[in-house]
Enzyme design. Sequence first.
Site, short mmCIF file in Angstrom:
data_model
loop_
_atom_site.label_atom_id
_atom_site.label_comp_id
_atom_site.label_asym_id
_atom_site.label_seq_id
_atom_site.Cartn_x
_atom_site.Cartn_y
_atom_site.Cartn_z
N SER A 100 -6.31 -15.62 -24.62
CA SER A 100 -6.15 -15.40 -26.06
C SER A 100 -4.75 -14.87 -26.36
O SER A 100 -4.37 -13.78 -25.91
CB SER A 100 -7.19 -14.39 -26.56
OG SER A 100 -6.80 -13.96 -27.86
N HIS A 127 -6.13 -19.90 -26.53
CA HIS A 127 -7.05 -19.49 -27.59
C HIS A 127 -6.24 -18.77 -28.68
O HIS A 127 -5.46 -17.86 -28.39
CB HIS A 127 -8.11 -18.57 -26.99
CG HIS A 127 -9.21 -18.16 -27.92
ND1 HIS A 127 -10.28 -18.98 -28.25
CD2 HIS A 127 -9.42 -17.00 -28.59
CE1 HIS A 127 -11.09 -18.35 -29.07
NE2 HIS A 127 -10.59 -17.13 -29.30
N ASP A 181 -6.44 -16.72 -32.16
CA ASP A 181 -7.35 -15.94 -32.99
C ASP A 181 -6.75 -15.70 -34.37
O ASP A 181 -5.82 -14.90 -34.52
CB ASP A 181 -7.62 -14.59 -32.33
CG ASP A 181 -8.59 -14.70 -31.17
OD1 ASP A 181 -9.67 -15.28 -31.36
OD2 ASP A 181 -8.25 -14.22 -30.07
N MET A 236 -7.19 -14.21 -38.09
CA MET A 236 -7.99 -13.21 -38.82
C MET A 236 -7.38 -12.98 -40.20
O MET A 236 -6.16 -12.87 -40.32
CB MET A 236 -8.00 -11.88 -38.07
CG MET A 236 -8.45 -12.00 -36.63
SD MET A 236 -8.35 -10.40 -35.83
CE MET A 236 -8.81 -10.87 -34.15
N HIS A 289 -9.66 -20.21 -33.22
CA HIS A 289 -10.87 -19.47 -33.61
C HIS A 289 -10.61 -18.87 -34.99
O HIS A 289 -9.82 -17.94 -35.12
CB HIS A 289 -11.12 -18.39 -32.54
CG HIS A 289 -12.26 -17.48 -32.81
ND1 HIS A 289 -12.49 -16.34 -32.06
CD2 HIS A 289 -13.27 -17.53 -33.73
CE1 HIS A 289 -13.57 -15.73 -32.52
NE2 HIS A 289 -14.06 -16.42 -33.52
N MET A 299 -11.41 -16.69 -37.88
CA MET A 299 -12.19 -15.54 -38.38
C MET A 299 -11.73 -15.30 -39.81
O MET A 299 -11.09 -14.30 -40.14
CB MET A 299 -11.94 -14.32 -37.48
CG MET A 299 -12.61 -14.48 -36.12
SD MET A 299 -11.98 -13.34 -34.88
CE MET A 299 -10.61 -14.32 -34.25
N MET A 342 -19.84 -14.86 -29.22
CA MET A 342 -19.00 -13.67 -29.33
C MET A 342 -19.67 -12.53 -28.56
O MET A 342 -20.81 -12.17 -28.87
CB MET A 342 -18.81 -13.26 -30.78
CG MET A 342 -17.91 -14.15 -31.60
SD MET A 342 -16.27 -14.40 -30.91
CE MET A 342 -15.62 -12.71 -30.85
N ASP A 399 -16.33 -15.08 -25.63
CA ASP A 399 -15.10 -14.44 -26.13
C ASP A 399 -15.34 -12.97 -26.40
O ASP A 399 -16.17 -12.62 -27.24
CB ASP A 399 -14.68 -15.16 -27.42
CG ASP A 399 -13.37 -14.66 -28.01
OD1 ASP A 399 -12.72 -13.82 -27.39
OD2 ASP A 399 -13.03 -15.15 -29.11
C1 DX5 Z 1 -11.78 -10.94 -31.02
C2 DX5 Z 1 -11.08 -12.20 -30.57
C3 DX5 Z 1 -10.94 -12.35 -29.09
C4 DX5 Z 1 -10.10 -11.30 -28.45
C5 DX5 Z 1 -10.41 -11.25 -26.99
O1 DX5 Z 1 -11.93 -10.98 -32.40
O2 DX5 Z 1 -11.84 -13.32 -31.00
O3 DX5 Z 1 -10.45 -13.63 -28.74
O4 DX5 Z 1 -8.74 -11.48 -28.65
O5 DX5 Z 1 -9.73 -10.18 -26.47
P1 DX5 Z 1 -10.20 -9.40 -25.18
O6 DX5 Z 1 -10.29 -10.40 -24.07
O7 DX5 Z 1 -9.13 -8.39 -24.98
O8 DX5 Z 1 -11.54 -8.80 -25.48
ZN ZN Z 2 -11.38 -15.45 -30.29
#
Ligand code: DX5
Ligand code: ZN
Length: 232
Positions: free
Chosen positions: A24, A47, A49, A51, A80, A82, A151, A189
């Site tokens: 990620s 990956h 992320d 947000m 991903h 969010m 998740m 994840d």
């Molecule tokens: C959380 C993200 C994850 C996160 C994973 O909202 O979707 O992808 O970055 O990070 P680690 O591996 O540090 O838990």
């Molecule tokens: Zn993620």
Amino acid sequence: MSNVRLPDVTAESDTPRRVLLAPSLLASDFTRLGDELQAIAGADWAHVDVMDGQFVPNISFGLPILAAARAASPLFMDVHLMIDRPERYLKDFADAGADGLTVHVESTPHIHRAVQQIRELGKKAGVTLNPGTPLETLRPLLPDVDLVLIMSVNPGFGGQKFIPHSLDRIRTVRRWLDELGSAAELQVDGGVGPTNARAVVNAGASNLVAGSAVFGPGGAQAGLERLREALK
Ligand code: DX5
Ligand code: ZN
């Protein structure tokens, strides 16, 4: 004393599963994004992320960072989302270089339409849900998706602890996918690292996201190597 080896009770599947690793970028050093992508060149996916500060209580990054990552690396860009009502932005993320787009069942009343739209854009369609959301909410979508993401932390932040009950959720979705004869990726994840990666795969995962476990001290290449070692 006999030397008889007890059966390995952690082995839930006797067929070895090929496992894709998806570091990620959220945990990477953004001032050196190109170098960080180089360091994970041996991974399978990157990956990404995204947000929005609405669907989750944090803002990460969006389209320009995805476009920069896309330009710097040939890795499969696994995005991903969010964000609230992701259907508003699917085309933009596809145009910015996403190869796969994963949407949350909680983020739109029209989750099936969002999945259809991703496929119409020619991208791999993924669906996911928060740890507190009943698994049944994604069941009707299973025949139409390329990826299911379980998740194992509440989305919004990297570096959280893996929620142990997630293993049961992975087992249930693995069973549902196998019953359907689906080849969809089963991705996990949140809080995944060398100490639990084997258990997560044994429960049925085919695809592991890892942020802090990869982009830690010592560099991402070493972090990725530690994860691969743990899966041997
Ligand atoms: C959380 C993200 C994850 C996160 C994973 O909202 O979707 O992808 O970055 O990070 P680690 O591996 O540090 O838990
Ligand atoms: Zn993620």
